[in-house]
Design a protein around this motif. Structure first.
Motif, PDB file in Angstrom:
ATOM      1  N   THR A  30      -0.925   1.421  -6.527  1.00 21.91           N
ATOM      2  CA  THR A  30       0.506   1.198  -6.611  1.00 21.91           C
ATOM      3  C   THR A  30       1.161   1.438  -5.256  1.00 21.91           C
ATOM      4  N   ALA A  31       0.669   2.428  -4.518  1.00 25.97           N
ATOM      5  CA  ALA A  31       1.171   2.666  -3.163  1.00 25.97           C
ATOM      6  C   ALA A  31       0.779   1.519  -2.244  1.00 25.97           C
ATOM      7  N   GLN A  32      -0.408   0.962  -2.434  1.00 29.71           N
ATOM      8  CA  GLN A  32      -0.837  -0.189  -1.631  1.00 29.71           C
ATOM      9  C   GLN A  32       0.080  -1.384  -1.893  1.00 29.71           C
ATOM     10  N   LEU A  33       0.426  -1.589  -3.161  1.00 32.57           N
ATOM     11  CA  LEU A  33       1.369  -2.651  -3.512  1.00 32.57           C
ATOM     12  C   LEU A  33       2.718  -2.436  -2.836  1.00 32.57           C
ATOM     13  N   ASP A  34       3.281  -1.238  -3.008  1.00 32.59           N
ATOM     14  CA  ASP A  34       4.611  -0.977  -2.456  1.00 32.59           C
ATOM     15  C   ASP A  34       4.608  -0.992  -0.925  1.00 32.59           C
ATOM     16  N   MET A  35       3.530  -0.490  -0.328  1.00 36.45           N
ATOM     17  CA  MET A  35       3.451  -0.523   1.127  1.00 36.45           C
ATOM     18  C   MET A  35       3.459  -1.960   1.622  1.00 36.45           C
ATOM     19  N   GLY A  36       2.713  -2.830   0.946  1.00 40.78           N
ATOM     20  CA  GLY A  36       2.696  -4.238   1.320  1.00 40.78           C
ATOM     21  C   GLY A  36       4.068  -4.871   1.201  1.00 40.78           C
ATOM     22  N   LEU A  37       4.768  -4.555   0.116  1.00 42.42           N
ATOM     23  CA  LEU A  37       6.095  -5.133  -0.093  1.00 42.42           C
ATOM     24  C   LEU A  37       7.116  -4.582   0.900  1.00 42.42           C
ATOM     25  N   TRP A  38       7.011  -3.294   1.194  1.00 47.92           N
ATOM     26  CA  TRP A  38       7.923  -2.714   2.185  1.00 47.92           C
ATOM     27  C   TRP A  38       7.758  -3.410   3.533  1.00 47.92           C
ATOM     28  N   LEU A  39       6.515  -3.672   3.914  1.00 48.62           N
ATOM     29  CA  LEU A  39       6.247  -4.305   5.202  1.00 48.62           C
ATOM     30  C   LEU A  39       6.710  -5.761   5.219  1.00 48.62           C
ATOM     31  N   VAL A  40       6.459  -6.471   4.151  1.00 52.19           N
ATOM     32  CA  VAL A  40       6.862  -7.877   4.086  1.00 52.19           C
ATOM     33  C   VAL A  40       8.380  -8.010   4.062  1.00 52.19           C
ATOM     34  N   ASN A  41       9.049  -7.115   3.330  1.00 52.03           N
ATOM     35  CA  ASN A  41      10.494  -7.206   3.180  1.00 52.03           C
ATOM     36  C   ASN A  41      11.271  -6.455   4.254  1.00 52.03           C
ATOM     37  N   GLY A  42      10.576  -5.730   5.134  1.00 55.51           N
ATOM     38  CA  GLY A  42      11.276  -4.949   6.146  1.00 55.51           C
ATOM     39  C   GLY A  42      12.050  -3.796   5.551  1.00 55.51           C
ATOM     40  N   TYR A  43      11.496  -3.171   4.518  1.00 54.77           N
ATOM     41  CA  TYR A  43      12.158  -2.075   3.813  1.00 54.77           C
ATOM     42  C   TYR A  43      11.727  -0.744   4.423  1.00 54.77           C
ATOM     43  N   ASN A  44      12.680   0.120   4.751  1.00 58.19           N
ATOM     44  CA  ASN A  44      12.409   1.416   5.389  1.00 58.19           C
ATOM     45  C   ASN A  44      11.669   1.272   6.718  1.00 58.19           C
ATOM     46  N   GLY A  45      11.907   0.171   7.413  1.00 59.16           N
ATOM     47  CA  GLY A  45      11.248  -0.041   8.699  1.00 59.16           C
ATOM     48  C   GLY A  45      11.169  -1.521   9.025  1.00 59.16           C
ATOM     49  N   ARG A  90      -2.248  -7.556   4.309  1.00 61.86           N
ATOM     50  CA  ARG A  90      -3.493  -6.789   4.163  1.00 61.86           C
ATOM     51  C   ARG A  90      -3.398  -5.790   3.014  1.00 61.86           C
ATOM     52  N   TRP A  91      -2.266  -5.079   2.914  1.00 68.19           N
ATOM     53  CA  TRP A  91      -2.134  -4.106   1.828  1.00 68.19           C
ATOM     54  C   TRP A  91      -2.068  -4.795   0.466  1.00 68.19           C
ATOM     55  N   LEU A  92      -1.356  -5.902   0.381  1.00 68.31           N
ATOM     56  CA  LEU A  92      -1.285  -6.619  -0.894  1.00 68.31           C
ATOM     57  C   LEU A  92      -2.650  -7.182  -1.283  1.00 68.31           C
ATOM     58  N   SER A  93      -3.422  -7.612  -0.297  1.00 65.29           N
ATOM     59  CA  SER A  93      -4.766  -8.119  -0.579  1.00 65.29           C
ATOM     60  C   SER A  93      -5.661  -7.024  -1.152  1.00 65.29           C
ATOM     61  N   ILE A  94      -5.551  -5.824  -0.589  1.00 61.50           N
ATOM     62  CA  ILE A  94      -6.365  -4.703  -1.078  1.00 61.50           C
ATOM     63  C   ILE A  94      -5.991  -4.372  -2.513  1.00 61.50           C
ATOM     64  N   ALA A  95      -4.678  -4.263  -2.787  1.00 62.33           N
ATOM     65  CA  ALA A  95      -4.231  -3.926  -4.141  1.00 62.33           C
ATOM     66  C   ALA A  95      -4.610  -5.021  -5.131  1.00 62.33           C
ATOM     67  N   ALA A  96      -4.469  -6.282  -4.714  1.00 63.21           N
ATOM     68  CA  ALA A  96      -4.814  -7.401  -5.593  1.00 63.21           C
ATOM     69  C   ALA A  96      -6.305  -7.405  -5.912  1.00 63.21           C
ATOM     70  N   ALA A  97      -7.125  -7.145  -4.898  1.00 61.62           N
ATOM     71  CA  ALA A  97      -8.576  -7.122  -5.110  1.00 61.62           C
ATOM     72  C   ALA A  97      -8.993  -5.993  -6.043  1.00 61.62           C
ATOM     73  N   ARG A  98      -8.188  -4.946  -6.102  1.00 60.22           N
ATOM     74  CA  ARG A  98      -8.487  -3.823  -6.996  1.00 60.22           C
ATOM     75  C   ARG A  98      -7.942  -4.053  -8.396  1.00 60.22           C
ATOM     76  N   GLY A  99      -7.279  -5.196  -8.616  1.00 61.23           N
ATOM     77  CA  GLY A  99      -6.828  -5.550  -9.953  1.00 61.23           C
ATOM     78  C   GLY A  99      -5.365  -5.307 -10.233  1.00 61.23           C
ATOM     79  N   ASN A 100      -4.574  -4.951  -9.222  1.00 63.96           N
ATOM     80  CA  ASN A 100      -3.147  -4.747  -9.449  1.00 63.96           C
ATOM     81  C   ASN A 100      -2.483  -6.102  -9.699  1.00 63.96           C
ATOM     82  N   VAL A 101      -1.936  -6.277 -10.891  1.00 68.68           N
ATOM     83  CA  VAL A 101      -1.434  -7.589 -11.317  1.00 68.68           C
ATOM     84  C   VAL A 101      -0.217  -8.015 -10.497  1.00 68.68           C
ATOM     85  N   VAL A 102       0.694  -7.089 -10.230  1.00 69.74           N
ATOM     86  CA  VAL A 102       1.881  -7.434  -9.450  1.00 69.74           C
ATOM     87  C   VAL A 102       1.480  -7.852  -8.040  1.00 69.74           C
ATOM     88  N   ALA A 103       0.521  -7.144  -7.457  1.00 67.10           N
ATOM     89  CA  ALA A 103       0.047  -7.501  -6.120  1.00 67.10           C
ATOM     90  C   ALA A 103      -0.576  -8.892  -6.120  1.00 67.10           C
TER      91      ALA A 103
END
Length: 396
Positions: free
Chosen positions: A296-311, A320-333
């Motif tokens: 879930t942190a991998q998902l949110d980290m990916g989204l924060w980076l893509v959206n420019g959130y908190n940085g 890269r983070w979304l790919s890792i979360a998706a490969a682990r089965g995170n449906v939202v990722a």
């Protein structure tokens, strides 16, 4: 999604709800595994009549001699090879196995820093436990436990609860956890609080469970610190609860609890009155939780980076983070990764790969009309290739 151990995360969905109510989220995400605390359990001491009797488990067939000793055979008789030394065979140095960079540079290893002198009595029971000599650990811990030593009681409870060298005995373990908790051992207070919440081996008691959890947290137990923070958030929703919980999240995060690191990132992001230097660390804590394998942190980290959130934005790192979360089965990722492939954000455009991730997320029940329109616009051959890739997908 990864399974979530109950002793680490009780009610993360409550925290997520509180944070989402306080801040404008970067994305909308459905909680998949919200666990509720329910009524917490109570401290009613168990009284197994045979708490002092521990049934030994079956010994390995290779063991011989005294049943009270764990025979480790000749494999423990030779001293281990120390760092930088050459392995010895028959008294002569053998060829180096692997690479020692100091030796290759012709530089000797630095001196080991001096250890602080220990003036207390060595804990022979725990020492035996660390070496895998579980029966010896039991023999040395039991007399001390019966005399009221909390550390020995906790060690005994741990051995019995896991069935290490003895027959697994959850009732007996609960008894000793209870005794050690009353004696003030932080680890035992945390474990006994969980038993009281669960209400299987001991009767439930919310008040006593909360008291033990708080005391264990204040005594420095990292898992208790995280869970006590969760209890505070659940008991007092909103800013007050998050503010009261924040110091406990911080302590648990510093001790390496990934769930606490994730929660702290969300709290820093959500609360308006958090000092600027702490808000600036929100991404750092999210990154640490992601690196610990929390999908879930991998998902949110990916989204924060893509959206420019908190940085600042970083499409490639987000991909890269979304790919890792998706490969682990995170449906939202998986769903968001499909969008990245369509829009060529952080990666080259790939309609078939995008369709694959859409198919996987759709099979898991996540609907997305935009992705469905995209999928229906592909050729029949492209759809076939995407389905074939989805069928061959295996979680990493």
């Amino acid at each position: 999604m990864r399974s979530i151990p109950s002793h680490h995360r009780l009610i993360l969905a409550v925290l997520a709800g509180a944070c989402l109510a306080l801040a404008s989220p970067a994305i909308g995400q459905e909680a998949e595994d919200g666990l509720e605390i329910g009524d917490a359990p109570a401290i009613m001491p168990v009284d197994p009549s045979d708490a002092g009797e521990i049934e030994r488990g079956a010994r390995p067939s290779s063991s011989t001699g005294d049943a009270n000793r764990l025979d480790r055979g000749e494999r423990d008789s030779a001293p281990p090879v120390t760092k930088g030394d050459k392995p010895m065979v028959g008294g002569e140095p053998d060829a180096l196995q692997g690479i020692n960079i100091y030796l290759r540079m012709g530089t000797p290893l630095p001196d080991v820093p001096p250890e602080k002198p220990y003036e207390g009595e060595p804990d022979t029971a725990y020492g035996a436990f660390q070496r895998g000599l579980f029966l010896t650990a039991v023999d040395r811990a039991l007399p001390r436990a019966q005399l009221g030593d909390p550390a020995a009681q906790t060690l005994l409870a741990e051995i019995m609860s896991r069935g290490l060298g003895v027959k697994r005995d959850l009732k007996g373990a609960a008894f000793w956890y209870g005794q050690a908790a009353q004696g003030g051992d932080p680890a035992a207070m945390f474990k006994y609080a969980l038993l009281l919440m669960e209400g299987k081996e001991v009767p439930q008691d919310r008040e006593k469970a909360d008291d033990y959890m708080r005391r264990a947290a204040d005594a420095g137990n990292a898992s208790a610190q995280f869970n006590w923070a969760q209890i505070l958030v659940a008991g007092t929703p909103g800013v007050r609860g998050l503010t009261a919980a924040m110091p406990y999240y911080e302590k648990a995060a510093e001790q390496g609890i990934a769930d606490a690191q994730y929660a702290l990132a969300q709290v820093y992001s959500a609360l308006k009155d958090v000092p600027a230097e702490k808000k600036a660390r929100a991404r750092e804590w999210m990154t640490r939780a992601a690196r610990a394998g929390f999908d879930t942190a991998q998902l949110d980290m990916g989204l924060w980076l893509v959206n420019g959130y908190n940085g600042p934005r970083d499409y490639e790192a987000g991909y890269r983070w979304l790919s890792i979360a998706a490969a682990r089965g995170n449906v939202v990722a998986q769903n968001r990764l499909a969008h990245l492939y369509i829009n060529a954000l952080g990666t080259a455009p790939d309609p078939i790969e995008a369709a694959k991730w859409y198919v996987l997320s759709r099979r898991a029940g996540l609907k997305d009309p935009g992705l469905e329109d995209f999928y229906l616009g592909l050729t029949e051959e492209q759809q076939k290739q995407a389905i074939d890739r989805a069928n061959r997908f295996r979680r990493t």
